[in-house]
Design an enzyme around this catalytic site. Structure first.
Site, PDB file in Angstrom:
ATOM      1  N   THR A 267       0.844  -1.195   0.000  1.00 33.15           N
ATOM      2  CA  THR A 267       0.000   0.000   0.000  1.00 33.15           C
ATOM      3  C   THR A 267       0.876   1.239   0.000  1.00 33.15           C
ATOM      4  OG1 THR A 267      -1.830  -1.063   1.129  1.00 33.15           O
ATOM      5  CG2 THR A 267      -1.727   1.302   1.332  1.00 33.15           C
TER       6      THR A 267
ATOM      7  N   ARG B 289     -12.219  -9.539  -2.627  1.00 31.17           N
ATOM      8  CA  ARG B 289     -11.974  -9.018  -1.275  1.00 31.17           C
ATOM      9  C   ARG B 289     -11.720  -7.499  -1.327  1.00 31.17           C
ATOM     10  NH1 ARG B 289      -7.276  -6.285   1.171  1.00 31.17           N
ATOM     11  NH2 ARG B 289      -7.367  -6.699   3.390  1.00 31.17           N
ATOM     12  N   VAL B 290     -12.302  -6.784  -0.390  1.00 34.33           N
ATOM     13  CA  VAL B 290     -12.090  -5.338  -0.308  1.00 34.33           C
ATOM     14  C   VAL B 290     -11.373  -5.029   1.000  1.00 34.33           C
ATOM     15  CG1 VAL B 290     -13.195  -3.074  -0.237  1.00 34.33           C
ATOM     16  CG2 VAL B 290     -14.173  -4.906  -1.639  1.00 34.33           C
ATOM     17  N   GLY B 291     -10.313  -4.276   0.911  1.00 36.57           N
ATOM     18  CA  GLY B 291      -9.572  -3.906   2.115  1.00 36.57           C
ATOM     19  C   GLY B 291     -10.035  -2.564   2.670  1.00 36.57           C
ATOM     20  N   ASP B 292      -9.238  -2.017   3.552  1.00 31.50           N
ATOM     21  CA  ASP B 292      -9.589  -0.769   4.247  1.00 31.50           C
ATOM     22  C   ASP B 292      -9.341   0.486   3.408  1.00 31.50           C
ATOM     23  OD1 ASP B 292      -6.823  -1.630   4.488  1.00 31.50           O
ATOM     24  OD2 ASP B 292      -6.514   0.182   5.665  1.00 31.50           O
TER      25      ASP B 292
ATOM     26  N   THR C 170      -1.885   1.628   6.487  1.00 33.46           N
ATOM     27  CA  THR C 170      -1.369   0.440   5.797  1.00 33.46           C
ATOM     28  C   THR C 170      -1.278  -0.692   6.810  1.00 33.46           C
ATOM     29  OG1 THR C 170       0.532  -0.559   4.701  1.00 33.46           O
ATOM     30  CG2 THR C 170       1.003   1.308   6.140  1.00 33.46           C
ATOM     31  N   GLY C 171      -1.628  -1.876   6.358  1.00 33.03           N
ATOM     32  CA  GLY C 171      -1.583  -3.018   7.276  1.00 33.03           C
ATOM     33  C   GLY C 171      -2.751  -3.943   7.038  1.00 33.03           C
TER      34      GLY C 171
ATOM     35  N   GLY D 123      -5.912  -4.968   6.583  1.00 33.59           N
ATOM     36  CA  GLY D 123      -7.085  -4.157   6.277  1.00 33.59           C
ATOM     37  C   GLY D 123      -8.363  -4.540   6.989  1.00 33.59           C
TER      38      GLY D 123
END
Ligand code: ASP
Length: 322
Positions: free
Chosen positions: A186, A214-217, A237-238, A240
């Site tokens: 990210t 899949r959807v992250g943060d 970042t990390g 999510g």
């Protein structure tokens, strides 16, 4: 007399700029379980050079009185184009060996925001996120719809092969600890401009090996990306899933607004206290800039590619904790 008049006119016209005058910027290129013995000093240097170039782009815009929105977008475009980082070209792969990219941008002036989710043919997803914010009545567009919109907006489209880089270029994979199966990346940028406005932008390939769809943060406003002129701008970042559940970026802003915490205290509270020892959580970090130009960079992993600069002349890029 005429000279005095011209001088006074100049002072009056430039007063709004001089009154604020200060700017701050911070960026990240991902946090994760990276270890020094896996990366040569030359490779670390390459990352630092990439971060420095990105920082220089943002600084040049802010120094000239450009907006924080322009600065964060330009920095993220550079990092998306740089194959070292997990965003745009060089992004990690899904479990079925594809690239599904997410990006978001937010303006602290009016809480305007734009995001795209699961795109694989837009060269710079952050530009698409900005176009959603500027030229649509929506905040988030996904997949095929986001691509269609980007095409209509005249953004550069690419075929899926564009995002794949050679093994050598994809140094990210070698840098992160394979045994821990924690591959993050990210890129993100937050900035305060001379007009007193904050902005945040984040872009990612997500977590490597993620499942289809899949959807992250990152594209979730308030999770991985947030900006409000009343508090701060945040890019995360990390891991999510945890950033979504703990609404990390918004939580930092709320702690400042409702509890009067400094940006440093609020970021520390969320990253080191609230998110400490959560079951299944692999860590992460945030970069934040507040409305007065103070910067906080907090992470719970042993490294986060990062850099920051201020109008005071201070400027730093770093990778590992020390
Ligand atoms: N936060 C990103 C995601 O979960 C990954 C990362 O920052 O490394 O999609």
């Amino acid at each position: 007399m005429k000279k005095v008049f011209i001088f006074l006119t100049f002072i009056v016209l430039s007063f709004p700029c001089m009154a604020q005058g200060k700017w701050s910027i911070a960026l990240h290129g991902g946090a994760g379980a990276m270890s020094r013995d896996r990366i040569s000093p030359e490779r670390e240097q390459r990352y630092k050079q990439g971060l420095q170039r990105a920082l220089d782009i943002g600084v040049a815009i802010l120094e000239k009185g450009g907006t924080s929105l322009d600065a964060v977008e330009a920095v993220v475009v550079y990092l998306e184009d740089c194959p070292l980082f997990n965003a745009g070209r060089g992004a990690v792969f899904t479990a079925d060996n594809r690239n599904e990219l997410d990006a978001a941008i937010m303006s602290g002036i009016d809480l305007d925001a734009g995001a795209v989710i699961n795109v694989g043919d837009i060269k710079n997803p952050i530009k698409a996120a900005k176009a959603v914010m500027d030229n649509s009545p929506h905040v988030i567009l996904t997949g095929i719809g986001a691509s269609k919109f980007a095409r209509e907006q005249g953004l550069e489209m690419v075929d899926s092969g564009y995002f794949r880089v050679s093994k050598d270029e994809l140094a990210m994979v070698e840098m992160f600890d394979k045994d821990k199966n924690e591959k993050f990346g990210t890129v993100g940028c937050v900035a305060l401009d001379q007009h007193g406005s904050l902005a945040a932008a984040t872009s990612t390939g997500g977590m490597s090996g993620k499942k289809y769809g899949r959807v992250g943060d990152v594209p979730i406003i308030g999770a991985g990306t947030y900006a409000s002129n009343t508090s701060c701008a945040v890019s995360g970042t990390g891991h999510g899933e945890f950033f979504i559940r703990y609404t990390v970026a918004s939580d930092i802003a709320r702690l400042m607004e409702y509890k009067g915490m400094s940006v440093q205290e609020a970021a520390g509270e969320v990253i080191h206290k609230k998110m400490n020892n959560l079951k299944g959580y692999s860590g992460g970090g945030v970069i934040c800039v507040d409305k007065d130009g103070s910067i906080a960079l907090e992470f719970s992993t042993n490294g986060m590619h990062r850099g920051w600069a201020k109008s005071t002349g201070e400027s730093v890029v770093a990778v590992f904790k020390d």
